[in-house]
Design an enzyme around this catalytic site. Structure first.
Site, PDB file in Angstrom:
ATOM      1  N   HIS A 199       0.816  -1.208   0.000  1.00 24.68           N
ATOM      2  CA  HIS A 199       0.000   0.000   0.000  1.00 24.68           C
ATOM      3  C   HIS A 199       0.852   1.262   0.000  1.00 24.68           C
ATOM      4  O   HIS A 199       0.366   2.346  -0.287  1.00 24.68           O
ATOM      5  CB  HIS A 199      -0.968  -0.029   1.183  1.00 24.68           C
ATOM      6  CG  HIS A 199      -2.179  -0.862   0.903  1.00 24.68           C
ATOM      7  ND1 HIS A 199      -3.459  -0.427   1.111  1.00 24.68           N
ATOM      8  CD2 HIS A 199      -2.296  -2.104   0.383  1.00 24.68           C
ATOM      9  CE1 HIS A 199      -4.313  -1.374   0.747  1.00 24.68           C
ATOM     10  NE2 HIS A 199      -3.621  -2.404   0.307  1.00 24.68           N
ATOM     11  N   SER A 251      -0.109  -0.753  -6.266  1.00 17.51           N
ATOM     12  CA  SER A 251       0.005  -1.943  -7.104  1.00 17.51           C
ATOM     13  C   SER A 251       0.710  -1.615  -8.406  1.00 17.51           C
ATOM     14  O   SER A 251       0.550  -0.530  -8.956  1.00 17.51           O
ATOM     15  CB  SER A 251      -1.382  -2.488  -7.424  1.00 17.51           C
ATOM     16  OG  SER A 251      -1.993  -2.979  -6.272  1.00 17.51           O
ATOM     17  N   LYS A 276     -14.512  -7.264  -9.017  1.00 21.47           N
ATOM     18  CA  LYS A 276     -13.696  -8.124  -9.872  1.00 21.47           C
ATOM     19  C   LYS A 276     -13.081  -9.275  -9.068  1.00 21.47           C
ATOM     20  O   LYS A 276     -13.137 -10.430  -9.482  1.00 21.47           O
ATOM     21  CB  LYS A 276     -12.586  -7.286 -10.508  1.00 21.47           C
ATOM     22  CG  LYS A 276     -11.838  -8.007 -11.588  1.00 21.47           C
ATOM     23  CD  LYS A 276     -10.997  -7.028 -12.406  1.00 21.47           C
ATOM     24  CE  LYS A 276     -10.311  -7.752 -13.526  1.00 21.47           C
ATOM     25  NZ  LYS A 276      -9.711  -6.840 -14.500  1.00 21.47           N
ATOM     26  N   ASP A 277     -12.517  -8.931  -7.892  1.00 18.58           N
ATOM     27  CA  ASP A 277     -11.896  -9.965  -7.064  1.00 18.58           C
ATOM     28  C   ASP A 277     -12.920 -10.967  -6.546  1.00 18.58           C
ATOM     29  O   ASP A 277     -12.606 -12.149  -6.399  1.00 18.58           O
ATOM     30  CB  ASP A 277     -11.151  -9.332  -5.885  1.00 18.58           C
ATOM     31  CG  ASP A 277      -9.808  -8.737  -6.309  1.00 18.58           C
ATOM     32  OD1 ASP A 277      -9.421  -8.954  -7.475  1.00 18.58           O
ATOM     33  OD2 ASP A 277      -9.157  -8.072  -5.488  1.00 18.58           O
ATOM     34  N   GLU A 304       5.168 -33.679  -0.731  1.00 15.21           N
ATOM     35  CA  GLU A 304       3.974 -33.124  -1.345  1.00 15.21           C
ATOM     36  C   GLU A 304       4.331 -32.410  -2.645  1.00 15.21           C
ATOM     37  O   GLU A 304       5.454 -31.946  -2.818  1.00 15.21           O
ATOM     38  CB  GLU A 304       3.327 -32.130  -0.369  1.00 15.21           C
ATOM     39  CG  GLU A 304       2.741 -32.804   0.847  1.00 15.21           C
ATOM     40  CD  GLU A 304       1.390 -33.401   0.553  1.00 15.21           C
ATOM     41  OE1 GLU A 304       1.338 -34.537   0.046  1.00 15.21           O
ATOM     42  OE2 GLU A 304       0.379 -32.732   0.826  1.00 15.21           O
TER      43      GLU A 304
HETATM   44  C1  HEM Z   1       0.616 -16.045   2.295  1.00 14.55           C
HETATM   45  C2  HEM Z   1       0.824 -15.792   1.046  1.00 14.55           C
HETATM   46  C3  HEM Z   1       0.570 -14.455   0.396  1.00 14.55           C
HETATM   47  C4  HEM Z   1      -0.492 -13.620   0.570  1.00 14.55           C
HETATM   48  C5  HEM Z   1      -1.703 -13.863   1.449  1.00 14.55           C
HETATM   49  C6  HEM Z   1      -0.249 -12.483  -0.269  1.00 14.55           C
HETATM   50  C7  HEM Z   1      -1.104 -11.415  -0.361  1.00 14.55           C
HETATM   51  C8  HEM Z   1      -0.937 -10.352  -1.219  1.00 14.55           C
HETATM   52  C9  HEM Z   1      -1.943  -9.411  -1.528  1.00 14.55           C
HETATM   53  C10 HEM Z   1      -3.368  -9.405  -0.959  1.00 14.55           C
HETATM   54  C11 HEM Z   1      -1.421  -8.558  -2.416  1.00 14.55           C
HETATM   55  C12 HEM Z   1      -2.148  -7.464  -3.089  1.00 14.55           C
HETATM   56  C13 HEM Z   1      -3.007  -8.000  -4.225  1.00 14.55           C
HETATM   57  C14 HEM Z   1      -2.230  -8.437  -5.416  1.00 14.55           C
HETATM   58  O1  HEM Z   1      -1.518  -7.642  -6.017  1.00 14.55           O
HETATM   59  O2  HEM Z   1      -2.320  -9.624  -5.786  1.00 14.55           O
HETATM   60  C15 HEM Z   1      -0.042  -8.939  -2.650  1.00 14.55           C
HETATM   61  C16 HEM Z   1       0.853  -8.286  -3.501  1.00 14.55           C
HETATM   62  C17 HEM Z   1       2.129  -8.759  -3.839  1.00 14.55           C
HETATM   63  N1  HEM Z   1       2.683  -9.991  -3.501  1.00 14.55           N
HETATM   64 FE1  HEM Z   1       1.822 -11.285  -2.184  1.00 14.55          FE
HETATM   65  N2  HEM Z   1       0.948 -12.645  -0.901  1.00 14.55           N
HETATM   66  C18 HEM Z   1       1.480 -13.831  -0.532  1.00 14.55           C
HETATM   67  C19 HEM Z   1       2.652 -14.367  -0.946  1.00 14.55           C
HETATM   68  C20 HEM Z   1       3.544 -13.779  -1.833  1.00 14.55           C
HETATM   69  C21 HEM Z   1       4.751 -14.365  -2.286  1.00 14.55           C
HETATM   70  C22 HEM Z   1       5.242 -15.735  -1.852  1.00 14.55           C
HETATM   71  C23 HEM Z   1       5.333 -13.464  -3.155  1.00 14.55           C
HETATM   72  C24 HEM Z   1       6.629 -13.572  -3.946  1.00 14.55           C
HETATM   73  C25 HEM Z   1       7.635 -14.280  -3.662  1.00 14.55           C
HETATM   74  C26 HEM Z   1       4.497 -12.332  -3.237  1.00 14.55           C
HETATM   75  C27 HEM Z   1       4.761 -11.198  -4.010  1.00 14.55           C
HETATM   76  C28 HEM Z   1       3.928 -10.092  -4.085  1.00 14.55           C
HETATM   77  C29 HEM Z   1       4.237  -8.872  -4.793  1.00 14.55           C
HETATM   78  C30 HEM Z   1       5.516  -8.579  -5.567  1.00 14.55           C
HETATM   79  C31 HEM Z   1       3.110  -8.027  -4.631  1.00 14.55           C
HETATM   80  C32 HEM Z   1       2.909  -6.657  -5.223  1.00 14.55           C
HETATM   81  C33 HEM Z   1       2.129  -6.953  -6.453  1.00 14.55           C
HETATM   82  C34 HEM Z   1       1.809  -5.832  -7.363  1.00 14.55           C
HETATM   83  O3  HEM Z   1       1.302  -4.820  -6.908  1.00 14.55           O
HETATM   84  O4  HEM Z   1       2.073  -6.025  -8.532  1.00 14.55           O
HETATM   85  N3  HEM Z   1       3.405 -12.548  -2.424  1.00 14.55           N
HETATM   86  N4  HEM Z   1       0.219 -10.056  -1.912  1.00 14.55           N
END
Ligand code: HEM
Lengths: 272, 416
Positions: free
Chosen positions: B217, B221, B245-246, B289
């Site tokens: 935030h 994004s 959308k989500d 797994e």
């Molecule tokens: C418990 C697992 C995870 C949860 C619940 C989670 C949740 C979120 C959420 C809600 C967002 C904002 C919505 C979106 O852009 O999709 C986000 C953004 C992001 N996540 Fe995760 N995430 C998780 C794991 C990961 C992992 C493992 C990675 C990479 C190794 C990652 C990389 C990113 C990045 C780079 C963003 C910014 C995306 C953008 O704005 O383009 N996330 N995450």
């Protein structure tokens, strides 16, 4: 969609014909048409009852079914009285009585299936060293699939669940015979085409029997089908409950998807 | 990019009372209602939210299972079956939890792919990315320990193989393994501590997810063009646009989840885990797994001594951890100024090739360690590291990116 499915099916079939070995190195047994598989299948209760009879009269001499309760048999269509009468054929140790002794009493519906042996050592001692495995989960534990990703994926889409384990039990029951000339089977072991390594310590358990009361033939194949169905049911007695709920849940979500899609379209109408 | 909108006047007097003293409603309003997001986000951007939802679902089902579960080697296997058979809807709890773990990995792997393809890991989002990899590592630890709890054959032997890896460390290796086990083999003390840790870790994941989202935030994004937001024209408010959308995306995801839970609950599991753990009988193939398979393949790819110094086992362990390390360091390997692969005609193919490579690693990871598979595993492992250490920096230098749109709005208008 149909075209896609049949394409996938064709691909899966071609691939299966190349690889005949499932996970664990076992030969892939042929697929059987179990009435309970698929999205709308249901267990054939009469077959399950005959399967219980085979278990009671044959397998229970060597194999336990320790995770199953007698009351679960109600699901096969038996009345409470019938279940009670079935359980009463077996004996369990009572709670300590007022003298502190535990005595053998008739089993009740709430008891788990009584095992034929007191412990593993006794089981081995009476089976020349081999251990007859507990059968409560045997179908799930032998659900090795067809040995390649695509065939297994296709089976998953068809809702076959763990049916490949039942295919195996059926194959095992019907797979005894004389070993091929070049195969040496040790003393006390038996040749079975479907067992890993082909030499199994269990002698052929099922032989041709008299037809059942309802006229069902007593062939080896028929009994094998019944016992495999029964063991498939015993592996997960809540299976029918799961699938009945699943149909409703999936239908509900599918409708909800449509509603949400229309909502999304509406909300996004003016975004450019 | 904290929203500039001032706090709304809340209608509900209780809400107003609380908000004046603790402005959580103002915060939620700012971050989830009027929060501006790029208007061109595609469905790949829904997977973060999906991961969040499954995380909650898996934690809730886990807490309810824990009320019935007994962490004792004599009781665990039959106890889990008791949940499946005798507890009302116990089968539902267990299948939701089991498949929830897999769905969590599916969502997160797609989420990671999204970041790889659209360059979401680049400045200023490096910390979001690193926190993401931390989440991934925590997820793996949690899932690994959870898999031990039903105390089936794969539980036991998987735990034995993986904990044994620590014995590869020189000198302190053996004592560490004994300490981890709480004895001289995987046994009751091991099961007990794994249960305690399996209960704890998801809350650590929650904490890191919170940081991950907070960091997101801050920078806002990314979007499919990779071009930063330039004006309000480029954005829409989170509500109602992204919520609508989500929700749709989430419902499709839940359909797949429900399909696995109700129709194919054992598809992603291993049949041997329906056999009680038996220390005296080793399964023919010990397979972790599915979501661990690529890393397992990298681990096994080293079957040779390295420079007469590092024994094979240690080499495999180091390489496996390095595979996660290079993933975390990706923002510094990527030399291109352009984020999105939409405008990177060469690198986009390498990103897709990388995905193919990981799939190949996963495939051989599930196969017995036989000659042909080992060779493939070695080549695929080599390519995994080459992708990060050589291809990514080199392509960034030599590639001629396509012309970027001036703004998100411009790119959207052009495609209409
Ligand atoms: C418990 C697992 C995870 C949860 C619940 C989670 C949740 C979120 C959420 C809600 C967002 C904002 C919505 C979106 O852009 O999709 C986000 C953004 C992001 N996540 Fe995760 N995430 C998780 C794991 C990961 C992992 C493992 C990675 C990479 C190794 C990652 C990389 C990113 C990045 C780079 C963003 C910014 C995306 C953008 O704005 O383009 N996330 N995450």
């Amino acid at each position: 969609m149909n075209k896609l499915l049949s394409l996938a099916a064709a691909a899966a079939l071609t691939l299966t014909s190349f690889t005949a070995y499932a996970a664990g190195g076992a030969l892939v047994p042929p697929e059987m048409p179990w009435p309970s598989v698929g999205y709308f299948g249901a267990f054939d209760k009469a077959s399950l009852q005959r399967g219980l009879k085979v278990y009671t009269e044959v397998c229970s001499g060597c194999h336990s079914l320790r995770l199953l309760s007698y009351r679960d048999l109600g699901d096969l269509g038996y009345s409470n009285a019938e279940v009670k009468a079935y359980a009463a054929e077996y004996e369990v140790l009572s709670e300590p009585n007022k003298d502190g002794d535990r005595v053998l009493i008739q089993a009740s519906s709430a008891d788990k299936f009584v095992s034929p042996y007191a412990n593993e050592q006794e089981a081995r001692a009476l089976n020349s060293g081999a251990l007859p495995p507990d059968l409560s989960l045997i179908v799930k534990a032998r659900n090795r699939g067809k040995g390649n990703f695509f065939a297994n994926f296709y089976d998953m889409l068809r809702g076959r669940g763990y049916a490949s384990g039942a295919d195996y039990v059926y194959a095992l029951m019907t797979g005894y015979g004389d070993p091929p000339a070049d195969v040496e089977i040790a003393e006390g072991m038996h040749y079975n085409k479907w067992f890993v390594g082909n030499a199994i310590a269990m002698a052929q358990p099922i032989y041709k029997a008299d037809p059942a009361a309802d006229g069902t033939p007593g062939t080896i194949e028929q009994q094998a089908k019944d016992i495999a169905s029964f063991l498939m049911w015993a592996s997960e007695p809540r299976f029918e409950e799961r699938r009945a709920m699943g149909t409703k849940v999936l239908l509900f979500i599918a409708l909800f998807i449509i509603v949400l899609y229309m909502l999304k379209r509406r909300v996004w109408r003016d975004v450019h | 990019m904290i929203s500039a909108h001032s706090a709304p006047e809340f209608k509900n007097s209780v809400v107003r009372w609380i908000d004046r003293r603790l402005p959580i409603f103002t915060m939620l309003h700012g971050e989830y209602i009027v929060y501006p997001v790029p208007k061109n986000l595609n469905y790949f951007w829904s997977f973060g939210g999906m991961a969040m939802v499954v995380l909650v679902v898996v934690v809730l089902s886990g807490i309810m299972l824990a009320m019935q579960y007994a962490a004792n080697t004599d009781l665990a296997f039959d106890g889990v079956e008791r949940i499946m058979r005798d507890l009302n809807y116990g089968w539902l709890l267990r299948y939701v939890h089991m498949n929830g773990a897999s769905m969590f990995f599916i969502a997160v792997y797609i989420h990671i792919f999204r970041a790889l393809y659209y360059g979401s890991y680049k400045n200023p989002r490096e910390l979001i990315w690193i926190l993401g990899v931390v989440i991934l590592v925590l997820m793996m630890a949690t899932a690994f320990m959870g898999y031990v709890l039903p105390w089936g054959q794969m539980s036991y032997w998987g735990a034995t193989v993986i904990t044994n890896l620590f014995s590869a460390l020189p000198v302190i290796g053996e004592p560490i393994v004994t300490w981890l086990w709480g004895g001289f083999s995987v046994d009751n003390p091991t099961l007990n501590r794994f249960f305690a840790l399996h209960y704890l870790m998801p809350f650590v994941i929650f904490a890191v997810v919170l940081l991950h989202v907070a960091a997101m935030h801050q920078s806002g994004s990314n979007n499919p063009t990779g071009v930063e937001v330039k004006s309000q024209e480029d954005t829409i408010t989170f509500h109602p646009y992204m919520t609508a959308k989500d929700s749709f995306g989430l419902m499709v995801f839940l359909f797949v989840f429900a399909f696995f839970v109700f129709i194919a609950p054992n598809y992603m599991g291993h049949p041997d885990n329906y056999i009680p753990a038996n220390p005296l009988s080793t399964p023919a193939h010990i397979v972790p797994e599915w979501y661990f398979l690529p890393f397992y393949a990298i681990l096994r790819a080293v079957d040779f001594q390295f420079l007469w110094l590092v024994p094979a086992k240690l080499g495999g362990v180091l390489l496996m951890f390095s595979s996660l390390l290079v993933l975390a360091m990706l923002p510094w390997f990527d030399t291109s100024k352009v984020r999105s692969c939409r405008y990177r005609p060469i690198y986009r193919w390498f990103v897709l090739l990388f995905v193919v490579d990981v799939v190949i690693l996963g495939y051989v990871g599930g196969k017995p360690a036989e000659e042909a598979y080992i060779v493939i595993a070695k080549l695929a492992t080599l390519y995994y590291f080459t992708h990060f250490l050589m291809i990514t920096p080199l392509v960034g230098w030599i590639e001629q990116p396509r012309k970027l749109p001036n703004s998100i709005s411009e790119s959207v208008l052009k495609s209409v």
